[in-house]
Design an enzyme around this catalytic site. Structure first.
Site, PDB file in Angstrom:
ATOM      1  N   HIS A   1       0.883  -1.153   0.056  1.00  0.00           N
ATOM      2  CA  HIS A   1      -0.105   0.105   0.180  1.00  0.00           C
ATOM      3  C   HIS A   1       0.778   1.204   0.025  1.00  0.00           C
ATOM      4  CE1 HIS A   1       0.432   0.005   4.374  1.00  0.00           C
ATOM      5  NE2 HIS A   1       0.307   1.442   4.346  1.00  0.00           N
TER       6      HIS A   1
ATOM      7  N   ARG B   1       1.295  -2.316  21.048  1.00  0.00           N
ATOM      8  CA  ARG B   1       1.396  -3.051  19.577  1.00  0.00           C
ATOM      9  C   ARG B   1       0.952  -4.523  19.629  1.00  0.00           C
ATOM     10  NH1 ARG B   1       3.962  -5.705  16.067  1.00  0.00           N
ATOM     11  NH2 ARG B   1       4.078  -4.929  13.857  1.00  0.00           N
TER      12      ARG B   1
END
Length: 481
Positions: free
Chosen positions: A126, A263
């Site tokens: 992306h 995370r």
């Protein structure tokens, strides 16, 4: 004219006029229709936020960090800073535009759909698509003269700001190049620390994560223990062996470990949630079924199929999460190709919560982490023997094997003790790595973990029991070896 955005995470954000002009383009507004967490909304009712607000947040934080670095550098050197107004504006634009290239349901498109839709094509991420879409945004909206009005340099090879912005979107290079080697084209090595702000590939500490950790936790209802505002307050540009890097105060080590723990926790509890993964496999399967027959139109008489949309900037601008509504619409038509009808049936199953079932999960031991690919192949081979294909169908229509990875961002390495620099109160211009004896004893011994999951796709199929028995046999074999 600058504009103020009222953001639930950062409060009132004021962005400069050029960023507002970028936001007010079709290419950027498209991000309103792409869910930040892909299929997560089908599991977490609060996860309705989109790439749009995340991108605005990253643009804001990029500006906050680079301005804080400039202020501290001017104070410590008592002279004009290395960071000028053009640098600040470029960093803000890179933060704002870093996710322009996301496809439907975010990572479902680039990480799951594309590798299967185009297995022999070039690796497509992306970030690469974001660069293509940024070029398209600038050209389609004739923003080059506007950028020049705001002082940016858009031509030539020397400190070209468009090149600089795209390099920051792509991410910083690994810090293993010779000191005399030019690392980037957009800025010289003296300013290489600027590439650590938006997409820091060296240690993962960047404003992209600052925003999505805070934003995702807010919408998911999960506690975020990392304080990005505190990081910005204590961040400085320091000299590390002749090269400038963004460094944090040594006492901030615990705050940074909280970031990486957050995370890991988000991946375990949300990003790779078992049910979320089942939904995303279903969305991917529907997109694959529709890949050749669903047409993405961008102008009168101009269209391409879904699987080719990434090669057409105009088509990609039209491609959002609403693609599943198009699949459902076409699937209800009497003249619809069978592939679109099958795609629509998968989407209908999601709507009815008739999801793919989890056959089982193997948690690999520390010593077996590198064997994930071998175990995956073994599972596929054995399951295919037990569950023969039906006619034209293959094993991909029966089951799917997925590897869920949980780590601190650097595989099995500690990203802080190995890749992060600090400075002390007594010498704030020199950066250093922390000593092994200063690392907390409470940290995990292993920074990486892999779980292998098998999902069953068929509904009301008696062969599911055979698949479970086969899975348990392979799991037992893996655990005993």
């Amino acid at each position: 004219m600058a504009k103020v955005f009222n953001d639930p995470i950062h409060g009132h954000i004021e962005l400069p006029p050029l960023l507002v002009k970028i936001i007010d383009t079709p290419q950027f507004q498209r991000l309103r229709k792409i869910k930040q967490l892909g299929g997560g909304y089908y599991v977490f009712p609060g996860a309705s936020h989109n790439r749009f607000e995340h991108s605005v947040g990253v643009g804001h934080l990029a500006g906050e960090l680079v301005k804080a670095l400039r202020a501290k550098q001017e104070q410590s050197l008592n002279s004009e800073s290395l960071i000028n107004d053009r640098d600040v504006l470029c960093v803000q634009i890179a933060g704002l535009c870093h996710d322009l290239g996301h496809g439907p349901f975010s990572h479902v498109f680039d990480g799951m759909f594309n590798p299967q839709a185009d297995p022999n094509g070039e690796k497509w991420e992306h970030e690469d698509a974001s660069i293509l879409m940024f070029d398209h945004l600038v050209d389609d909206n004739k923003l080059t003269p506007v950028m020049n009005e705001y002082g940016l340099i858009t031509e030539g090879d020397n400190e070209n700001d468009l090149v600089f912005i795209k390099e920051m979107i792509k991410g910083s290079v690994k810090n293993n190049s010779p000191l005399n080697e030019q690392l980037y084209k957009g800025r010289n090595n003296e300013k290489s620390f600027l590439y650590e702000i938006v997409a820091n590939k060296q240690n993962g500490i960047d404003v992209d994560k600052f925003d999505y950790f805070a934003r995702d936790c807010h919408h998911l209802g999960i506690q975020n223990n990392f304080d990005h505002r505190r990081f910005i307050v204590f961040a400085r540009v320091c000299n590390v062996d002749g090269q400038l890097h963004i460094c944090s105060r040594d006492k901030e080590m615990a705050n940074l470990y909280d970031m990486f723990h957050t995370r890991n926790s988000l991946h375990r509890r949300a990003y790779q949630h078992r049910v979320k993964m089942a939904v995303e496999i279903m969305i991917k399967d529907a997109l694959l079924k529709a890949g050749q027959d669903l047409q993405i139109k961008w102008a009168e008489g101009k269209a391409c199929c879904l699987s080719k949309a990434k090669k057409h900037k105009e088509a990609y601008t039209k491609l959002t999460d609403e693609v599943i509504e198009q699949i459902l619409h076409h699937g209800a038509c009497s003249s619809t190709p069978s592939s679109l009808e099958e795609a629509a049936q998968i989407i209908q199953r999601i709507m009815c919560r008739d999801l793919y079932q989890l056959v089982g999960e193997i948690k690999l031991k520390k010593k077996d982490q590198e064997k994930a690919e071998d175990v995956t192949k073994r599972l596929k081979t054995e399951l295919t023997k037990v569950i023969p294909k039906d006619g034209k169908q293959d094993e991909n229509d029966n089951f799917e094997v997925k590897v869920a990875k949980f780590d601190y961002g650097k595989k099995n390495e500690d990203p802080i003790s190995n890749y992060t620099y600090f400075y002390s109160k007594f010498n704030p211009t020199i950066g250093f790595k922390i000593k092994p004896e200063e690392v907390s004893n409470l940290l995990p011994e292993c920074f990486s973990e892999k779980h292998i999951r098998v999902y069953w796709k068929r509904r009301n199929d008696k062969r599911l029991e055979d698949a479970k028995k086969c899975f348990e046999a392979v799991k037992k074999e893996v655990e005993e070896n």
